[in-house]
Motif scaffolding. Sequence first.
Motif, PDB file in Angstrom:
ATOM      1  N   ARG A 160      12.510  -3.716   1.832  1.00  0.00           N
ATOM      2  CA  ARG A 160      11.301  -5.196   2.246  1.00  0.00           C
ATOM      3  C   ARG A 160      11.827  -6.409   1.817  1.00  0.00           C
ATOM      4  N   SER A 168       4.435 -11.267   7.899  1.00  0.00           N
ATOM      5  CA  SER A 168       3.505 -10.395   6.732  1.00  0.00           C
ATOM      6  C   SER A 168       4.050 -10.891   5.797  1.00  0.00           C
ATOM      7  N   ASN A 186       9.535   2.150  -0.319  1.00  0.00           N
ATOM      8  CA  ASN A 186      10.211   1.308   0.287  1.00  0.00           C
ATOM      9  C   ASN A 186      10.945   1.346  -0.852  1.00  0.00           C
ATOM     10  N   HIS A 233      11.236  -2.778  -2.393  1.00  0.00           N
ATOM     11  CA  HIS A 233      10.618  -4.529  -2.437  1.00  0.00           C
ATOM     12  C   HIS A 233      11.029  -5.665  -2.938  1.00  0.00           C
ATOM     13  N   GLU A 263       0.240 -10.323  -1.010  1.00  0.00           N
ATOM     14  CA  GLU A 263       0.511  -9.152  -2.188  1.00  0.00           C
ATOM     15  C   GLU A 263       0.715  -7.858  -1.734  1.00  0.00           C
ATOM     16  N   PRO A 264       1.997  -7.544  -1.734  1.00  0.00           N
ATOM     17  CA  PRO A 264       2.732  -6.549  -1.636  1.00  0.00           C
ATOM     18  C   PRO A 264       2.188  -5.293  -1.519  1.00  0.00           C
ATOM     19  N   HIS A 265       2.085  -4.666  -0.717  1.00  0.00           N
ATOM     20  CA  HIS A 265       1.339  -2.838  -1.051  1.00  0.00           C
ATOM     21  C   HIS A 265       2.695  -1.704  -1.420  1.00  0.00           C
ATOM     22  N   VAL A 266       2.742  -1.521  -2.889  1.00  0.00           N
ATOM     23  CA  VAL A 266       3.566  -0.837  -2.500  1.00  0.00           C
ATOM     24  C   VAL A 266       2.514   0.295  -3.790  1.00  0.00           C
ATOM     25  N   HIS A 267       3.804   1.151  -3.453  1.00  0.00           N
ATOM     26  CA  HIS A 267       2.851   2.505  -3.358  1.00  0.00           C
ATOM     27  C   HIS A 267       3.746   3.063  -5.105  1.00  0.00           C
ATOM     28  N   ASP A 274       7.591   3.747  -4.233  1.00  0.00           N
ATOM     29  CA  ASP A 274       7.967   2.306  -4.252  1.00  0.00           C
ATOM     30  C   ASP A 274       8.608   1.899  -5.213  1.00  0.00           C
ATOM     31  N   THR A 297      10.355  -1.991  -7.024  1.00  0.00           N
ATOM     32  CA  THR A 297      10.653  -3.392  -7.052  1.00  0.00           C
ATOM     33  C   THR A 297      11.386  -4.082  -7.317  1.00  0.00           C
TER      34      THR A 297
END
Length: 158
Positions: free
Chosen positions: A26, A39, A115, A117, A128-132, A135, A137
Motif C-alpha cells: 500500500r 482510501s 501488508n 505500508h 488512518e492506516p489499518h496496520v495489522h 504488517d 510500515t
Amino acid sequence: MRLEGSCHCGAVRFSCESPHPVPYQRCYCSICRKTAGGSGYAINIMGKSETLEIEGGQNIAIYRTRAEDGNRSGCERRFCARCGSALWVYDSRWPELIHPFASAIDSNLPTPGENTHMMLAFKPAWVEPHVHPSDKTFERYPDESIADWHKRTDNVRD
C-alpha cells in the motif's frame, strides 16, 4: 498468473503475466494517493511488460510524474482518457516491468497474509492506516523488493 484488467467504462482492457500478483503493498505517496488512491493509498502489483496485451489502446492517456527535484521522472501512469480509471505504472528504469493498479484488475487476486505500508511520511492527517500486527510500515521505501516479499512469504509463481 495471468492478470486481466479494465477501466470502469470498458474502453480499455488489458492483460499481462505476473510472477508476483499478491496485492500487498500500500503506497501513501501523493502521486499514488491523488491519481489512484481513494482510501488514501494505492496498491500496485507487478507484471511483465513483454506479455502486455491491450484492447482499446487509443483510449489510453499518459501522465508523466515529476521527481522530488521537480524534473520529469521516468515514471508514466497510464489511465483511461474516457473515464479516468488508473490502469498501470511504467517506469523506464525497469522497462521489463509494468505495475498494474490492483483496482483495475478483474482477475481474482490472491489475498495477502500481511501488508506493507510504504511512503507513510507523505500520508495526510485524515488517512488512518489499518496496520495489522503482521504488517510492515515504512516512512519511505520498504527494505525488500516485490520479488523478495513474494519469496519470503512463499507467494512465488513462475
